[in-house]
Design a protein around this motif. Structure first.
Motif, PDB file in Angstrom:
ATOM      1  N   PRO A  40       0.801  -1.229   0.000  1.00  0.00           N
ATOM      2  CA  PRO A  40       0.000   0.000   0.000  1.00  0.00           C
ATOM      3  C   PRO A  40       0.833   1.277   0.000  1.00  0.00           C
ATOM      4  O   PRO A  40       0.281   2.371   0.011  1.00  0.00           O
ATOM      5  N   GLU A  41       2.162   1.152  -0.017  1.00  0.00           N
ATOM      6  CA  GLU A  41       2.985   2.354   0.015  1.00  0.00           C
ATOM      7  C   GLU A  41       3.040   2.989  -1.373  1.00  0.00           C
ATOM      8  O   GLU A  41       2.826   2.330  -2.373  1.00  0.00           O
ATOM      9  N   GLY A  42       3.363   4.272  -1.375  1.00  0.00           N
ATOM     10  CA  GLY A  42       3.514   4.960  -2.647  1.00  0.00           C
ATOM     11  C   GLY A  42       2.474   6.044  -2.819  1.00  0.00           C
ATOM     12  O   GLY A  42       1.569   6.214  -2.000  1.00  0.00           O
ATOM     13  N   LEU A  43       2.639   6.771  -3.901  1.00  0.00           N
ATOM     14  CA  LEU A  43       1.778   7.920  -4.177  1.00  0.00           C
ATOM     15  C   LEU A  43       1.145   7.791  -5.552  1.00  0.00           C
ATOM     16  O   LEU A  43       1.695   7.142  -6.431  1.00  0.00           O
ATOM     17  N   VAL A  44       0.005   8.402  -5.696  1.00  0.00           N
ATOM     18  CA  VAL A  44      -0.549   8.563  -7.031  1.00  0.00           C
ATOM     19  C   VAL A  44      -0.474  10.059  -7.358  1.00  0.00           C
ATOM     20  O   VAL A  44      -0.852  10.899  -6.541  1.00  0.00           O
ATOM     21  N   ARG A  45       0.080  10.373  -8.509  1.00  0.00           N
ATOM     22  CA  ARG A  45       0.137  11.773  -8.964  1.00  0.00           C
ATOM     23  C   ARG A  45      -1.014  11.998  -9.931  1.00  0.00           C
ATOM     24  O   ARG A  45      -1.313  11.127 -10.754  1.00  0.00           O
ATOM     25  N   PHE A  46      -1.640  13.139  -9.821  1.00  0.00           N
ATOM     26  CA  PHE A  46      -2.800  13.354 -10.694  1.00  0.00           C
ATOM     27  C   PHE A  46      -2.909  14.809 -11.108  1.00  0.00           C
ATOM     28  O   PHE A  46      -2.381  15.718 -10.463  1.00  0.00           O
ATOM     29  N   SER A  57     -19.998  18.571 -19.962  1.00  0.00           N
ATOM     30  CA  SER A  57     -19.139  18.877 -18.822  1.00  0.00           C
ATOM     31  C   SER A  57     -18.155  17.728 -18.713  1.00  0.00           C
ATOM     32  O   SER A  57     -18.553  16.563 -18.700  1.00  0.00           O
ATOM     33  N   ALA A  58     -16.880  18.075 -18.672  1.00  0.00           N
ATOM     34  CA  ALA A  58     -15.874  17.024 -18.780  1.00  0.00           C
ATOM     35  C   ALA A  58     -14.768  17.158 -17.742  1.00  0.00           C
ATOM     36  O   ALA A  58     -14.547  18.236 -17.183  1.00  0.00           O
ATOM     37  N   VAL A  59     -14.106  16.037 -17.504  1.00  0.00           N
ATOM     38  CA  VAL A  59     -12.904  16.028 -16.664  1.00  0.00           C
ATOM     39  C   VAL A  59     -11.802  15.400 -17.495  1.00  0.00           C
ATOM     40  O   VAL A  59     -11.948  14.269 -17.975  1.00  0.00           O
ATOM     41  N   THR A  60     -10.716  16.125 -17.691  1.00  0.00           N
ATOM     42  CA  THR A  60      -9.580  15.566 -18.422  1.00  0.00           C
ATOM     43  C   THR A  60      -8.336  15.711 -17.566  1.00  0.00           C
ATOM     44  O   THR A  60      -8.318  16.456 -16.588  1.00  0.00           O
ATOM     45  N   GLY A  61      -7.309  14.985 -17.934  1.00  0.00           N
ATOM     46  CA  GLY A  61      -6.063  15.076 -17.176  1.00  0.00           C
ATOM     47  C   GLY A  61      -5.342  13.748 -17.191  1.00  0.00           C
ATOM     48  O   GLY A  61      -5.439  12.986 -18.148  1.00  0.00           O
ATOM     49  N   SER A  62      -4.620  13.467 -16.102  1.00  0.00           N
ATOM     50  CA  SER A  62      -3.846  12.233 -16.064  1.00  0.00           C
ATOM     51  C   SER A  62      -3.712  11.722 -14.639  1.00  0.00           C
ATOM     52  O   SER A  62      -3.815  12.478 -13.673  1.00  0.00           O
ATOM     53  N   VAL A  63      -3.510  10.427 -14.533  1.00  0.00           N
ATOM     54  CA  VAL A  63      -3.301   9.762 -13.252  1.00  0.00           C
ATOM     55  C   VAL A  63      -2.093   8.849 -13.417  1.00  0.00           C
ATOM     56  O   VAL A  63      -2.031   8.065 -14.360  1.00  0.00           O
ATOM     57  N   GLU A  64      -1.152   8.983 -12.511  1.00  0.00           N
ATOM     58  CA  GLU A  64       0.107   8.261 -12.650  1.00  0.00           C
ATOM     59  C   GLU A  64       0.482   7.631 -11.310  1.00  0.00           C
ATOM     60  O   GLU A  64       0.481   8.318 -10.283  1.00  0.00           O
ATOM     61  N   ALA A  65       0.805   6.355 -11.335  1.00  0.00           N
ATOM     62  CA  ALA A  65       1.204   5.691 -10.089  1.00  0.00           C
ATOM     63  C   ALA A  65       2.044   4.473 -10.414  1.00  0.00           C
ATOM     64  O   ALA A  65       2.030   3.958 -11.534  1.00  0.00           O
TER      65      ALA A  65
END
Ligand code: ZN
Length: 166
Positions: A40-46, A57-65
């Motif tokens: 469970p360690e670590g981070l998610v960058r978003f 109506s939208a949500v865009t972007g990125s999720v990185e882990a």
């Protein structure tokens, strides 16, 4: 950072205001993800950008882990880097979701507000295979079969392999 993140958000209002969120979050805060994480360690960058695309109506972007999953064959760790592009359209019903342009995934709003972290968690869950397994798992060699732990509730990974070989 995490402190500035609102917990519950009204995504439609944020889309009108074209709000953006960028930061990182400990993986340990994503409750449903814990079932599939070996570590469970670590981070998610978003990075999440709320906005409008025409009437949508939208949500865009990125999720990185960088996730560590458990191989369902040998129960060993699997490194699973995730770098997902987020492209969600906010919809109020399944019918609305059916009308979306193909490039969008629907984000069905059952309530007016949702947890911002749920969007991130959902993206990570989508990026994980339903039965994580090493590509060339050493435990899948026939002589290792007897050592398989007894897990009757899980789909048999060998059955999946057999399907793939057809
Ligand atoms: Zn394995």
């Amino acid at each position: 950072m995490v402190e500035h993140l609102p917990e519950r958000i009204d995504p439609l209002a944020l889309a009108e205001k074209r709000r953006q969120f960028k930061g990182s979050l400990p993986l340990s805060q994503l409750v449903r993800l814990q079932d599939v994480l070996l570590n469970p360690e670590g981070l998610v960058r978003f990075e999440l950008r709320f906005g409008k695309d025409g009437k949508l109506s939208a949500v865009t972007g990125s999720v990185e882990a960088y996730l560590e999953l458990q191989c369902q064959c040998c129960l060993g760790p699997i490194a699973w880097p995730v770098d997902s592009q987020v492209k969600l359209a906010l919809v109020g019903s399944i019918d609305e979701a059916d009308l979306l342009p193909e490039s969008y995934e629907p984000l069905l709003l059952e309530e007016e507000t949702i947890l911002l972290t749920d969007i991130i968690q959902e993206e990570l869950l989508l990026a994980i295979p339903s039965i994580p397994q090493h590509g060339q798992c050493k435990a899948s060699a026939p002589k290792e079969v007897a050592k398989m732990p007894d897990t009757p509730k899980r789909p048999n990974p060998f059955a999946v392999l057999a399907e793939l070989k057809k």
